[in-house]
Design an enzyme around this catalytic site. Structure first.
Site, PDB file in Angstrom:
ATOM      1  N   ARG A 126     -34.434   0.356  45.521  1.00 26.88           N
ATOM      2  CA  ARG A 126     -33.653  -0.251  44.425  1.00 26.88           C
ATOM      3  C   ARG A 126     -33.970   0.354  43.062  1.00 26.88           C
ATOM      4  NH1 ARG A 126     -35.004  -4.987  47.128  1.00 26.88           N
ATOM      5  NH2 ARG A 126     -33.362  -5.628  48.562  1.00 26.88           N
ATOM      6  N   LYS A 147     -25.802   9.132  33.753  1.00 30.18           N
ATOM      7  CA  LYS A 147     -24.857   9.109  34.878  1.00 30.18           C
ATOM      8  C   LYS A 147     -25.408   9.970  36.003  1.00 30.18           C
ATOM      9  CE  LYS A 147     -20.335   8.437  32.715  1.00 30.18           C
ATOM     10  NZ  LYS A 147     -18.990   9.038  32.573  1.00 30.18           N
ATOM     11  N   GLU A 189     -19.305  23.023  27.655  1.00 34.25           N
ATOM     12  CA  GLU A 189     -19.615  21.638  27.253  1.00 34.25           C
ATOM     13  C   GLU A 189     -20.051  21.604  25.781  1.00 34.25           C
ATOM     14  OE1 GLU A 189     -18.862  19.190  29.223  1.00 34.25           O
ATOM     15  OE2 GLU A 189     -19.284  19.702  31.319  1.00 34.25           O
ATOM     16  N   LYS A 231     -24.276  14.665  22.244  1.00 29.33           N
ATOM     17  CA  LYS A 231     -24.245  13.867  23.478  1.00 29.33           C
ATOM     18  C   LYS A 231     -25.122  12.622  23.326  1.00 29.33           C
ATOM     19  CE  LYS A 231     -23.581  13.032  27.966  1.00 29.33           C
ATOM     20  NZ  LYS A 231     -23.335  13.638  29.243  1.00 29.33           N
ATOM     21  N   GLU A 241     -19.606   3.516  28.747  1.00 29.00           N
ATOM     22  CA  GLU A 241     -18.239   4.014  28.626  1.00 29.00           C
ATOM     23  C   GLU A 241     -17.197   2.912  28.459  1.00 29.00           C
ATOM     24  OE1 GLU A 241     -17.617   7.520  31.022  1.00 29.00           O
ATOM     25  OE2 GLU A 241     -15.459   7.256  30.919  1.00 29.00           O
ATOM     26  N   ARG A 245     -17.605   6.797  24.553  1.00 29.06           N
ATOM     27  CA  ARG A 245     -18.141   7.727  25.553  1.00 29.06           C
ATOM     28  C   ARG A 245     -17.010   8.427  26.311  1.00 29.06           C
ATOM     29  NH1 ARG A 245     -23.391   7.485  29.624  1.00 29.06           N
ATOM     30  NH2 ARG A 245     -22.996   9.554  30.454  1.00 29.06           N
ATOM     31  N   ASN A 249     -14.850  12.963  27.996  1.00 29.63           N
ATOM     32  CA  ASN A 249     -14.000  13.410  29.102  1.00 29.63           C
ATOM     33  C   ASN A 249     -12.944  14.418  28.670  1.00 29.63           C
ATOM     34  OD1 ASN A 249     -15.353  11.698  30.843  1.00 29.63           O
ATOM     35  ND2 ASN A 249     -14.009   9.986  30.359  1.00 29.63           N
ATOM     36  N   HIS A 252     -11.689  17.104  30.975  1.00 29.71           N
ATOM     37  CA  HIS A 252     -12.197  16.815  32.315  1.00 29.71           C
ATOM     38  C   HIS A 252     -11.169  16.252  33.283  1.00 29.71           C
ATOM     39  CE1 HIS A 252     -16.023  17.791  30.604  1.00 29.71           C
ATOM     40  NE2 HIS A 252     -16.649  17.566  31.748  1.00 29.71           N
ATOM     41  N   HIS A 256     -11.317  18.199  36.664  1.00 23.39           N
ATOM     42  CA  HIS A 256     -11.659  17.613  37.962  1.00 23.39           C
ATOM     43  C   HIS A 256     -10.561  17.885  38.988  1.00 23.39           C
ATOM     44  CE1 HIS A 256     -14.812  14.709  36.086  1.00 23.39           C
ATOM     45  NE2 HIS A 256     -15.315  15.893  36.364  1.00 23.39           N
ATOM     46  N   HIS A 268     -18.249  24.439  36.974  1.00 19.15           N
ATOM     47  CA  HIS A 268     -17.749  23.244  36.280  1.00 19.15           C
ATOM     48  C   HIS A 268     -17.238  23.577  34.869  1.00 19.15           C
ATOM     49  CE1 HIS A 268     -17.330  19.082  35.106  1.00 19.15           C
ATOM     50  NE2 HIS A 268     -18.146  19.279  34.084  1.00 19.15           N
TER      51      HIS A 268
HETATM   52  N1  LIG Z   1     -24.216  13.469  35.042  1.00 20.45           N
HETATM   53  C1  LIG Z   1     -23.482  13.979  34.083  1.00 20.45           C
HETATM   54  O1  LIG Z   1     -23.290  13.381  33.027  1.00 20.45           O
HETATM   55  C2  LIG Z   1     -22.873  15.337  34.273  1.00 20.45           C
HETATM   56  C3  LIG Z   1     -22.288  16.001  33.193  1.00 20.45           C
HETATM   57  C4  LIG Z   1     -21.787  17.289  33.388  1.00 20.45           C
HETATM   58  C5  LIG Z   1     -21.868  17.879  34.649  1.00 20.45           C
HETATM   59  N2  LIG Z   1     -22.428  17.201  35.674  1.00 20.45           N
HETATM   60  C6  LIG Z   1     -22.535  17.815  37.015  1.00 20.45           C
HETATM   61  O2  LIG Z   1     -23.372  18.953  36.906  1.00 20.45           O
HETATM   62  C7  LIG Z   1     -23.030  19.861  37.963  1.00 20.45           C
HETATM   63  C8  LIG Z   1     -22.933  21.259  37.404  1.00 20.45           C
HETATM   64  O3  LIG Z   1     -24.191  21.603  36.852  1.00 20.45           O
HETATM   65  P1  LIG Z   1     -24.636  23.115  36.663  1.00 20.45           P
HETATM   66  O4  LIG Z   1     -23.544  23.884  36.047  1.00 20.45           O
HETATM   67  O5  LIG Z   1     -25.974  23.087  36.021  1.00 20.45           O
HETATM   68  O6  LIG Z   1     -24.666  23.646  38.169  1.00 20.45           O
HETATM   69  P2  LIG Z   1     -25.845  23.917  39.217  1.00 20.45           P
HETATM   70  O7  LIG Z   1     -26.836  22.846  39.194  1.00 20.45           O
HETATM   71  O8  LIG Z   1     -25.154  24.211  40.486  1.00 20.45           O
HETATM   72  O9  LIG Z   1     -26.527  25.255  38.656  1.00 20.45           O
HETATM   73  C9  LIG Z   1     -25.762  26.426  38.543  1.00 20.45           C
HETATM   74  C10 LIG Z   1     -26.384  27.603  39.305  1.00 20.45           C
HETATM   75  O10 LIG Z   1     -27.493  28.093  38.573  1.00 20.45           O
HETATM   76  C11 LIG Z   1     -28.645  28.230  39.415  1.00 20.45           C
HETATM   77  N3  LIG Z   1     -29.791  28.022  38.517  1.00 20.45           N
HETATM   78  C12 LIG Z   1     -30.174  26.860  37.936  1.00 20.45           C
HETATM   79  N4  LIG Z   1     -31.128  27.081  37.021  1.00 20.45           N
HETATM   80  C13 LIG Z   1     -31.384  28.419  37.033  1.00 20.45           C
HETATM   81  C14 LIG Z   1     -32.267  29.254  36.300  1.00 20.45           C
HETATM   82  N5  LIG Z   1     -33.033  28.775  35.317  1.00 20.45           N
HETATM   83  N6  LIG Z   1     -32.289  30.575  36.603  1.00 20.45           N
HETATM   84  C15 LIG Z   1     -31.455  31.074  37.567  1.00 20.45           C
HETATM   85  N7  LIG Z   1     -30.576  30.337  38.261  1.00 20.45           N
HETATM   86  C16 LIG Z   1     -30.532  29.014  37.997  1.00 20.45           C
HETATM   87  C17 LIG Z   1     -28.415  27.218  40.512  1.00 20.45           C
HETATM   88  O11 LIG Z   1     -29.067  27.602  41.697  1.00 20.45           O
HETATM   89  C18 LIG Z   1     -26.907  27.263  40.690  1.00 20.45           C
HETATM   90  O12 LIG Z   1     -26.565  28.306  41.553  1.00 20.45           O
HETATM   91  C19 LIG Z   1     -21.723  19.378  38.551  1.00 20.45           C
HETATM   92  O13 LIG Z   1     -21.976  18.766  39.788  1.00 20.45           O
HETATM   93  C20 LIG Z   1     -21.231  18.346  37.544  1.00 20.45           C
HETATM   94  O14 LIG Z   1     -20.476  17.332  38.138  1.00 20.45           O
HETATM   95  C21 LIG Z   1     -22.941  15.953  35.514  1.00 20.45           C
HETATM   96 ZN   LIG Z   2     -18.549  18.232  32.267  1.00 19.88          ZN
END
Ligand SMILES: NC(=O)c1ccc[n+]([C@@H]2O[C@H](COP(=O)([O-])OP(=O)(O)OC[C@H]3O[C@@H](n4cnc5c(N)ncnc54)[C@H](O)[C@@H]3O)[C@@H](O)[C@H]2O)c1
Ligand SMILES: [Zn+2]
Length: 367
Positions: A126, A147, A189, A231, A241, A245, A249, A252, A256, A268
């Protein structure tokens, strides 16, 4: 730039710091202890790409040196790991590692690892404490705001929770190894934060994009501080939200839909870049802003080496259908965050489908 800078996020689950700077990984043990004094053990969830570097070793060694027994678990890189199956594997590792309610889960990686490990932290027993150690540029956005989510085959982030971290530890040195495409993706972003809230930051990005894309670390650190501040400010105002907040989006709703239809083809931030152009075009159609905004946005996206066109392979009707499935859609109306000028947006709750279709068609890549 200060060697380390700290932002504070206000959260109903407990306020937390975002620490941005160099050589923070080596401090991980002390910093975890400072926010979780009674911590019994830790699970360190690591992106598989990072095994090529020393980041996980540094964090693990630091935690153990501070008397925090730590088990490391590696998750395969990529969006496919944000699944119920991977979450189940992590729950098993939590049990096998003997994690209890005073344990902490740490996410070392990008947004995928942050969302997945955060989801496991929100639900195991939990809820146990959670710490974000972002290693991508994009994760400056993902790691702040609480989130956490996993995907279902039907769509992204459909199962999730609000589970704010106790700390965000952003060691910018880790960005040295980030591939160029991921650097650009993260920039989307930051550009979004400029459009929705901070015109001066948008102008600063225009002036500095060349250095940022080249990976210049001082500029990157400065960019991250301001972008994280936007942010942090917005989620502090409206964590769950109910109001502002939703402005995050911007870009987005379309992004999406593109991600759902062209699974795995776009990072992304790339989908968000296209989404920002299409949604700005909707804003122009509705008379909320003028074309000059799109010209400026396009130029900055181009400088950040981001795409700006809807791929011709994507069917416009299918994109609209995907938007209707987006969990942000309510009562089947298409809602959009639309810019009025750089630094300002509004929420339009009921946009005619024909306007959205026209904007999508207008932005299809010329063949
Ligand atoms: N929770 C939230 O508020 C929120 C906001 C925006 C995005 N997201 C989510 O985040 C995700 C995308 O995140 P992302 O773009 O970081 O993708 P990711 O986590 O897939 O990382 C991108 C790539 O970079 C590589 N990598 C990571 N750090 C590295 C480093 N220091 N050196 C070399 N390679 C590295 C990873 O292996 C991967 O292949 C999506 O799932 C999206 O939905 C969440
Ligand atoms: Zn985003």
């Amino acid at each position: 730039m200060n060697p380390q800078a700290t932002l504070r996020v206000i959260s109903a689950g407990g306020d937390y710091d975002v620490r941005i700077g160099r050589h923070l990984l080596i401090e991980a043990g002390n910093l975890v202890r400072s926010v979780c004094p009674d911590v019994t053990s830790a699970l360190l969830v690591v992106d598989s790409s990072l095994l090529a570097f020393t980041y996980a070793d540094t964090v693990e060694t630091s935690l153990i040196a501070c008397g925090i027994p730590t088990v490391r678990t590696v998750v395969a890189r990529g969006e496919a790991s944000k699944s119920l199956a991977t979450a189940e594997t992590l729950y098993t590792h939590c049990v096998d590692a003997g994690l209890d309610r005073k344990s902490v889960i740490l996410a070392l990686g990008g947004g995928v690892i942050g969302d997945l490990a955060g989801f496991v932290a929100a639900t195991y027993m939990r809820g146990v404490r959670f710490i974000q150690i972002p290693t991508t540029l994009l994760a400056h956005d993902a790691s702040i705001g609480g989130k956490v989510a996993i995907n279902l085959p039907q769509g992204k982030n459909l199962v999730g929770a609000f589970h704010p971290p106790r700390l965000v530890l952003y060691d910018v040195e880790t960005l040295r190894t980030l591939p160029a495409r991921e650097r650009s993706s993260g920039m989307a972003e930051a550009i979004k934060h400029g459009v929705i809230r901070n015109e001066a930051f948008f102008s600063w990005l225009e002036e500095n994009m060349e250095n940022l894309i080249a990976g210049e670390l001082d500029a990157t650190e400065q960019m991250l501080y301001t972008s994280c501040a936007v942010k942090a400010e917005i989620v502090s105002e409206d964590e769950t939200e109910q109001g502002t907040r939703a402005f995050l989006n911007f870009g987005h709703t379309v992004a999406h839909a593109i991600e759902a239809l062209a699974y795995g083809q776009f990072a992304h931030g790339e989908a968000v870049a296209i989404g920002m152009v299409v949604e700005s075009s909707i804003s122009v159609s509705l008379g909320h802003c003028d074309e000059a905004l799109i010209v400026r946005l396009r130029a900055l996206l181009a400088a950040a080496q981001l795409p700006q066109h809807v791929p011709p392979s994507l069917d416009v009707d299918a994109l609209i259908a995907a938007m209707r499935h987006d969990k942000k859609a309510t009562k089947k109306q298409l809602a959009f965050v639309l810019p009025t000028r750089i630094g300002h947006v509004l929420l339009e709750r009921d946009v005619e489908e024909s306007v959205v279709k026209a904007a999508l068609r207008a932005q299809i890549a010329p063949s």
